[in-house]
Design a protein around this motif. Structure first.
Motif, mmCIF file in Angstrom:
data_model
loop_
_atom_site.group_PDB
_atom_site.id
_atom_site.type_symbol
_atom_site.label_atom_id
_atom_site.label_comp_id
_atom_site.label_asym_id
_atom_site.label_seq_id
_atom_site.Cartn_x
_atom_site.Cartn_y
_atom_site.Cartn_z
ATOM 1 N N MET A 149 0.819 -1.199 0.000
ATOM 2 C CA MET A 149 0.000 0.000 0.000
ATOM 3 C C MET A 149 0.862 1.261 0.000
ATOM 4 N N MET A 150 1.955 1.235 0.741
ATOM 5 C CA MET A 150 2.858 2.372 0.779
ATOM 6 C C MET A 150 3.481 2.614 -0.600
ATOM 7 N N LYS A 151 3.843 1.540 -1.303
ATOM 8 C CA LYS A 151 4.410 1.688 -2.643
ATOM 9 C C LYS A 151 3.392 2.292 -3.603
ATOM 10 N N GLU A 152 2.130 1.857 -3.507
ATOM 11 C CA GLU A 152 1.097 2.415 -4.369
ATOM 12 C C GLU A 152 0.875 3.900 -4.092
ATOM 13 N N LEU A 153 0.888 4.247 -2.806
ATOM 14 C CA LEU A 153 0.708 5.653 -2.458
ATOM 15 C C LEU A 153 1.876 6.498 -2.946
ATOM 16 N N GLU A 154 3.100 5.952 -2.862
ATOM 17 C CA GLU A 154 4.269 6.685 -3.365
ATOM 18 C C GLU A 154 4.169 6.909 -4.865
ATOM 19 N N LYS A 155 3.708 5.891 -5.597
ATOM 20 C CA LYS A 155 3.541 6.051 -7.041
ATOM 21 C C LYS A 155 2.506 7.132 -7.356
ATOM 22 N N GLU A 156 1.390 7.119 -6.633
ATOM 23 C CA GLU A 156 0.367 8.123 -6.853
ATOM 24 C C GLU A 156 0.874 9.523 -6.540
ATOM 25 N N GLU A 157 1.657 9.621 -5.476
ATOM 26 C CA GLU A 157 2.175 10.938 -5.112
ATOM 27 C C GLU A 157 3.159 11.440 -6.165
ATOM 28 N N LYS A 158 3.984 10.544 -6.714
ATOM 29 C CA LYS A 158 4.913 10.948 -7.772
ATOM 30 C C LYS A 158 4.161 11.416 -9.007
ATOM 31 N N LYS A 159 3.082 10.717 -9.330
ATOM 32 C CA LYS A 159 2.286 11.135 -10.477
ATOM 33 C C LYS A 159 1.682 12.517 -10.238
ATOM 34 N N LYS A 160 1.169 12.756 -9.039
ATOM 35 C CA LYS A 160 0.597 14.055 -8.724
ATOM 36 C C LYS A 160 1.647 15.161 -8.835
ATOM 37 N N MET A 161 2.862 14.908 -8.286
ATOM 38 C CA MET A 161 3.931 15.909 -8.349
ATOM 39 C C MET A 161 4.338 16.177 -9.792
ATOM 40 N N LYS A 162 4.371 15.117 -10.597
ATOM 41 C CA LYS A 162 4.712 15.291 -12.004
ATOM 42 C C LYS A 162 3.656 16.115 -12.726
ATOM 43 N N ALA A 163 2.392 15.851 -12.412
ATOM 44 C CA ALA A 163 1.313 16.623 -13.027
ATOM 45 C C ALA A 163 1.372 18.080 -12.609
ATOM 46 N N ILE A 164 1.688 18.323 -11.340
ATOM 47 C CA ILE A 164 1.787 19.700 -10.856
ATOM 48 C C ILE A 164 2.912 20.442 -11.572
ATOM 49 N N LYS A 165 4.082 19.781 -11.726
ATOM 50 C CA LYS A 165 5.201 20.424 -12.417
ATOM 51 C C LYS A 165 4.867 20.701 -13.874
ATOM 52 N N LYS A 166 4.159 19.733 -14.496
ATOM 53 C CA LYS A 166 3.773 19.925 -15.891
ATOM 54 C C LYS A 166 2.814 21.112 -16.032
ATOM 55 N N LYS A 167 1.877 21.241 -15.090
ATOM 56 C CA LYS A 167 0.941 22.353 -15.116
ATOM 57 C C LYS A 167 1.667 23.678 -14.919
ATOM 58 N N GLN A 168 2.664 23.685 -14.030
ATOM 59 C CA GLN A 168 3.431 24.915 -13.805
ATOM 60 C C GLN A 168 4.182 25.320 -15.064
ATOM 61 N N ARG A 169 4.772 24.335 -15.777
ATOM 62 C CA ARG A 169 5.497 24.656 -17.007
ATOM 63 C C ARG A 169 4.545 25.192 -18.077
ATOM 64 N N GLU A 170 3.337 24.614 -18.156
ATOM 65 C CA GLU A 170 2.354 25.102 -19.129
ATOM 66 C C GLU A 170 1.931 26.521 -18.795
ATOM 67 N N GLU A 171 1.728 26.809 -17.521
ATOM 68 C CA GLU A 171 1.366 28.168 -17.128
ATOM 69 C C GLU A 171 2.488 29.150 -17.457
ATOM 70 N N GLU A 172 3.740 28.718 -17.251
ATOM 71 C CA GLU A 172 4.874 29.584 -17.586
ATOM 72 C C GLU A 172 4.921 29.846 -19.089
ATOM 73 N N ARG A 173 4.663 28.809 -19.894
ATOM 74 C CA ARG A 173 4.663 28.998 -21.349
ATOM 75 C C ARG A 173 3.531 29.948 -21.777
ATOM 76 N N ALA A 174 2.358 29.773 -21.147
ATOM 77 C CA ALA A 174 1.231 30.650 -21.483
ATOM 78 C C ALA A 174 1.532 32.100 -21.120
ATOM 79 N N ALA A 175 2.171 32.286 -19.944
ATOM 80 C CA ALA A 175 2.525 33.649 -19.545
ATOM 81 C C ALA A 175 3.561 34.235 -20.491
ATOM 82 N N MET A 176 4.525 33.440 -20.927
ATOM 83 C CA MET A 176 5.534 33.909 -21.858
ATOM 84 C C MET A 176 4.916 34.260 -23.203
ATOM 85 N N ALA A 177 3.966 33.410 -23.645
ATOM 86 C CA ALA A 177 3.298 33.702 -24.920
ATOM 87 C C ALA A 177 2.512 34.991 -24.837
#
Length: 226
Positions: free
Chosen positions: A177-205
């Motif tokens: 269960m701990m391994k599954e939660l770690e995987k989910e948390e990594k996915k969430k962090m990756k999604a958050i970073k991806k969203k931040q990069r998209e927002e930065e690109r939109a602001a730059m555009a």
């Protein structure tokens, strides 16, 4: 008891006497001219140290010409003289050679001392930067340690919410269960970073669209990290 003691005293008696118990009859010395002892080299009983040029040199040094030894025979041969000269050069160098060796040794020590001083000065110049980097790395390590601890506590709290408070953290099910939660948390962090990069690109555009064409910088390179 008395007989062994008498035998012991009989054996010790010759040793304790002031004169030799056994008679010693040495062979008469062969005396040459003027009572100089000259051993016969052809006699097999002649001792090895009484033969050869060394004993002849001893006789000549003690009795001179009366010994009958030819001094020319005591002079070393060219090969012996060459070997003696080489040994003297190796083990008995001249004063000038010893001075040159000492001067070369002093120059080498001075060079090593200068190199050591330059190294110390360079390291001392780097010391503030090295200390600052060490403090920063230590601070980052502590920050990572706190973040890792908080992440584990958060995952543990989620696992307890799902399995209950009295769950055994050593159980296989809990570890999975701990391994599954770690995987989910990594996915969430990756999604958050991806969203931040998209927002930065939109602001730059948006900034580029509001900037005149002549003053616009070249477009950024596409992000291939995701």
């Amino acid at each position: 008891m008395a007989l062994p003691v008498q035998r012991c005293w009989a054996r010790l008696r010759p040793v304790t006497l002031p004169w030799p118990a056994a008679g010693y009859h040495a062979k008469p010395r062969i005396l040459g001219k003027d009572s100089i002892y000259k051993p016969d080299p052809n006699d097999p009983d002649t001792k090895p140290w009484h033969k050869g040029p060394a004993y002849g040199a001893k006789l000549y040094g003690r009795h001179g010409s009366a010994s009958g030894v030819n001094p020319a025979s005591l002079w070393p041969s060219p090969e012996q003289l060459r070997r003696i000269t080489e040994e003297e050069k190796e083990w008995q160098p001249s004063l000038r050679e010893m001075q040159e060796r000492l001067e070369a040794k002093d120059r080498e020590l001075q060079r090593q001392q200068r190199d050591r001083e330059r190294l110390i000065a360079a390291n001392m110049a780097k010391m503030p930067k090295m200390v600052e980097e060490w403090r920063r790395s230590k601070k980052e390590a502590k920050q990572k340690e706190r973040e890792e601890k908080a992440r584990k506590e958060r995952l543990l709290a989620l696992a307890r919410e799902k399995f209950g408070v009295n769950v055994d953290s050593r159980s296989t099910k809990f570890q999975e269960m701990m391994k599954e939660l770690e995987k989910e948390e990594k996915k969430k962090m990756k999604a958050i970073k991806k969203k931040q990069r998209e927002e930065e690109r939109a602001a730059m555009a948006a900034v580029l669209s509001a900037t005149p064409a002549a003053a616009q910088p070249p477009p950024p390179a596409p992000d291939t990290s995701v």
